[in-house]
Structures are given as C-alpha cells and as structure tokens.
Enzyme design. Sequence first.
Site, PDB file in Angstrom:
ATOM      1  N   LYS A   1       0.833  -1.192   0.000  1.00  0.00           N
ATOM      2  CA  LYS A   1       0.000   0.000   0.000  1.00  0.00           C
ATOM      3  C   LYS A   1       0.877   1.254   0.000  1.00  0.00           C
ATOM      4  O   LYS A   1       2.022   1.138   0.426  1.00  0.00           O
ATOM      5  CB  LYS A   1      -0.971  -0.028   1.179  1.00  0.00           C
ATOM      6  CG  LYS A   1      -0.389   0.488   2.512  1.00  0.00           C
ATOM      7  CD  LYS A   1      -1.430   0.459   3.562  1.00  0.00           C
ATOM      8  CE  LYS A   1      -1.537   1.662   4.414  1.00  0.00           C
ATOM      9  NZ  LYS A   1      -0.422   2.384   4.902  1.00  0.00           N
TER      10      LYS A   1
ATOM     11  N   ASP B   1      -4.004   6.865   4.880  1.00  0.00           N
ATOM     12  CA  ASP B   1      -2.928   6.026   5.432  1.00  0.00           C
ATOM     13  C   ASP B   1      -3.471   4.806   6.167  1.00  0.00           C
ATOM     14  O   ASP B   1      -2.957   3.702   5.991  1.00  0.00           O
ATOM     15  CB  ASP B   1      -2.071   6.884   6.372  1.00  0.00           C
ATOM     16  CG  ASP B   1      -0.812   6.170   6.842  1.00  0.00           C
ATOM     17  OD1 ASP B   1      -0.250   5.386   6.051  1.00  0.00           O
ATOM     18  OD2 ASP B   1      -0.391   6.394   8.001  1.00  0.00           O
TER      19      ASP B   1
ATOM     20  N   HIS C   1      -6.494  -0.396   6.822  1.00  0.00           N
ATOM     21  CA  HIS C   1      -6.483  -1.191   8.057  1.00  0.00           C
ATOM     22  C   HIS C   1      -7.825  -1.124   8.804  1.00  0.00           C
ATOM     23  O   HIS C   1      -8.360  -2.138   9.247  1.00  0.00           O
ATOM     24  CB  HIS C   1      -5.388  -0.707   9.015  1.00  0.00           C
ATOM     25  CG  HIS C   1      -4.021  -0.594   8.402  1.00  0.00           C
ATOM     26  ND1 HIS C   1      -3.568  -1.420   7.412  1.00  0.00           N
ATOM     27  CD2 HIS C   1      -2.995   0.265   8.659  1.00  0.00           C
ATOM     28  CE1 HIS C   1      -2.329  -1.077   7.085  1.00  0.00           C
ATOM     29  NE2 HIS C   1      -1.966  -0.051   7.827  1.00  0.00           N
TER      30      HIS C   1
ATOM     31  N   LYS D   1      -1.583  -9.703  10.831  1.00  0.00           N
ATOM     32  CA  LYS D   1      -1.399  -9.659  12.295  1.00  0.00           C
ATOM     33  C   LYS D   1      -2.205 -10.763  12.955  1.00  0.00           C
ATOM     34  O   LYS D   1      -3.394 -10.924  12.676  1.00  0.00           O
ATOM     35  CB  LYS D   1      -1.863  -8.302  12.853  1.00  0.00           C
ATOM     36  CG  LYS D   1      -0.911  -7.158  12.570  1.00  0.00           C
ATOM     37  CD  LYS D   1      -1.497  -5.886  13.180  1.00  0.00           C
ATOM     38  CE  LYS D   1      -0.651  -4.678  12.847  1.00  0.00           C
ATOM     39  NZ  LYS D   1       0.369  -4.358  13.836  1.00  0.00           N
TER      40      LYS D   1
ATOM     41  N   HIS E   1      -0.934  -4.905   5.719  1.00  0.00           N
ATOM     42  CA  HIS E   1      -0.188  -5.732   6.689  1.00  0.00           C
ATOM     43  C   HIS E   1      -1.013  -6.040   7.942  1.00  0.00           C
ATOM     44  O   HIS E   1      -0.719  -6.971   8.672  1.00  0.00           O
ATOM     45  CB  HIS E   1       1.160  -5.100   7.046  1.00  0.00           C
ATOM     46  CG  HIS E   1       1.099  -4.022   8.089  1.00  0.00           C
ATOM     47  ND1 HIS E   1       0.705  -2.736   7.805  1.00  0.00           N
ATOM     48  CD2 HIS E   1       1.360  -4.045   9.415  1.00  0.00           C
ATOM     49  CE1 HIS E   1       0.741  -2.019   8.912  1.00  0.00           C
ATOM     50  NE2 HIS E   1       1.136  -2.775   9.912  1.00  0.00           N
TER      51      HIS E   1
HETATM   52  C1  BG6 Z   1       1.111   1.778   8.294  1.00  0.00           C
HETATM   53  C2  BG6 Z   1       0.972   3.277   8.273  1.00  0.00           C
HETATM   54  O1  BG6 Z   1       0.365   1.195   7.258  1.00  0.00           O
HETATM   55  O2  BG6 Z   1       0.677   1.271   9.542  1.00  0.00           O
HETATM   56  C3  BG6 Z   1       1.714   3.905   9.429  1.00  0.00           C
HETATM   57  O3  BG6 Z   1       1.491   3.780   7.055  1.00  0.00           O
HETATM   58  C4  BG6 Z   1       1.296   3.260  10.739  1.00  0.00           C
HETATM   59  O4  BG6 Z   1       1.474   5.313   9.475  1.00  0.00           O
HETATM   60  C5  BG6 Z   1       1.424   1.747  10.628  1.00  0.00           C
HETATM   61  O5  BG6 Z   1       2.165   3.747  11.757  1.00  0.00           O
HETATM   62  C6  BG6 Z   1       0.924   1.043  11.878  1.00  0.00           C
HETATM   63  O6  BG6 Z   1       1.151  -0.320  11.777  1.00  0.00           O
HETATM   64  P1  BG6 Z   1       1.732  -1.141  13.003  1.00  0.00           P
HETATM   65  O7  BG6 Z   1       1.802  -2.551  12.538  1.00  0.00           O
HETATM   66  O8  BG6 Z   1       3.077  -0.547  13.318  1.00  0.00           O
HETATM   67  O9  BG6 Z   1       0.769  -0.944  14.128  1.00  0.00           O
END
Ligand code: BG6
Length: 350
Positions: free
Chosen positions: A24, A111, A116, A58, A54
């Site tokens: 992404k 973002d 997410h 998780k 991602h």
């Molecule tokens: C990313 C965003 O996709 O996810 C970031 O671009 C964010 O801004 C991050 O901090 C958070 O993911 P995680 O796995 O670190 O909680």
Amino acid sequence: MFGPVVEGLEQSGSANNARVIIEKPFGRDFASAQSLNQILHSAFPEPAIFRIDHYLGKEPVQNVFYFRFANSFLEPIWNRNYIESVQITMAENFGVSGRGKFYEEAGAIRDVVQNHMLQLVALLAMEAPSGVDSDAIRDEKVRILKAIPQLDPARVVRGQYRGYRQEDGVAADSQVETFAAVKLTIDTWRWADVPFYIRAGKCLPVTATEIAVELKRPPQAVFGEVEPPQSNYYHFLISPFVKISLVARAKVPGEIMRGEEVELVAAHQASDEMAPYERLLGDAMRGEGTLFVREDSVEEEWRIVDPVLGNVSPVLEYTPNTWGPPEAEQLIAGDGGWHNPAPGVPPGAS
Ligand code: BG6
C-alpha cells in the site's frame, strides 16, 4: 510508480506465470485505484496479484475473525438487537517519524482508515463464509464493504497535531490530517442503525489499537443502580498485545445489591508470533490469497472514503499527547463517548 513497473515487467516477459505483490498505498482515491487495477490486469490475472494490507497478517486481527466464527455463543447477540455501537481506536503516541513527505501525500484517512480500519470493520461485521477458501472469505468481506454508504463529511473530524507543520517535508500551511474520527453505518439487516466509529491518529497518549463492541443495556434496571454508561462490552485489543475480553457487571460482596465492573479475559503473549510481513510474504509465495486485498474490496474501500479525502472539512489543531480535537468527542457524544485504550502490561509480564 506501480504502473510503469508493471508495464516493464510485462514487456520484458517477466510477468508470465508470475505473481506480483503490491504494498500500500494502492492508489490515492477511487478513480486511481480503478485505473491501477486495470494496469495490473493487463499483465497479471487477479489470482496472481497480492495486495498487502499488513494488518491482515497480524495474529490478533486473524483472531477477531476466528473468535467470531469459532464460538456459537456470540452469534445470537452479534446484531442490532444486542449491540449498541462499535468503535475502533488506532492510537500512536509518536508523530510522522521522519515520514513527513509521505504523510503530506496521504493523511490519516488514506494512510490507515481506507485500509487497516475498514478491514477491521469488515471482519467484525461480515457474515460467516461458506468455506475457508480464500474467495469464500473475501466474498463475504466485500459483501459487507458494499453495504457501507460513502462517508459523510459532516460525520468526519480531521485533526492535525501541533508541531506537524515543523516536521521535515511538511508544508508550513499543511491541511493534511494526522488524526481522523469517522462515523459510518452498515445497511444490512444485521447492522441497520448500529453506529460504527473509527478513530486513528498520531501523537495520541498511547500506542494501541482496540475494538470496543458495546452491548445494549438490560431492558430494566432491576437493582435500581445508576450504571455507568458502557458497562457491558467486548474488547479486542489488537496491539500492543493480544487480548479479548468481556466487560460485565458482577455483585460486590455485601448486603446491598450493588455491582462493579469485572473483565473476563483471554490473552496471550505475542513472543513467538510471525511478524505480519513474514506471514504475508510466505502466503504470497505459496499463492495463498486469503490475507490479501482483492480488487473489488480495495475499490469498495476507496469508494467509502472518497467523499472525505482532501480538504472537504476543516483540519483542527490538537495538542500532542491528547485524544485529538474536542470535536472528535462531540461526534460520539450521543453514543457514550470513546473508550480510550489503556493496554497496561502484557499477560505474564511483571
Ligand atoms: C502503516 C501506516 O500502514 O501502519 C503507518 O502507514 C502506521 O502510518 C502503521 O504507523 C501502523 O502499523 P503497526 O503494525 O506498526 O501498528
């Protein structure tokens, strides 16, 4: 950038019988996501395309899906008859961490909300899939995304932490949001009139992602107590560690029928888990697509957020280490306010 790369792969013959993994951001709005999908399909069939979100890699996110459909006790209450509201908070206690230039192009809605957060909504709200193959699961996810109306700018609060404009790569008059709070609904029999709230931001007081599913109150106050709002809910803590809990009322010992909040907890330490990217890259190499975002889902996610991208509503300054602009509280005031995650220490840690 993806476009020229894909065209180059095709022209060199490298796309034949190959798979492509795409990180992404996948486009920057509905139209660009559609045209990116068209470019990809000129070289790769959909089953050979692996779009990464991602969050789906998780362990705690997979647990939301597992917990919902591996337990029959949840199903009778998992609907508008018993659920008052649902809220998701993704809080980070740090700023853009040197990614100012990227963030100027993105903002919190692009973002993390478009991807997410909406994936979490889909997992919470979807119907049970008819099987465990990747398309059966992804069919149900896209079905629920299709039932979410586009976001209304009047139900979106955008914030920017004080100091963001001094970050490297950030414009002195930037209108980009580092915080977003949104209210959405889902037009299905199961979810009609149940508000779903999402809040995500940088420079908030903690780093934690948490879902709170609030249950309706009992029909009558049998014990005459003035119960605090939000006294019965499910919590899914996604990070910094896995915790699923049911918050309920139980009697305080003594002669008076008086209650207190108790938490029934299922938790485990994340010490030996695979990192999300490790899991996802392994799945892509095996051709297993369940944890990747299909073409139709990614376009639905952009359709939902499209009307609130850019400066359609004012960006409001907030003080770092607070829960965003006060207007975010007003957005949810009619539904009892936000649960501020306070994850504490992981189970077993001293
Ligand atoms: C990313 C965003 O996709 O996810 C970031 O671009 C964010 O801004 C991050 O901090 C958070 O993911 P995680 O796995 O670190 O909680």
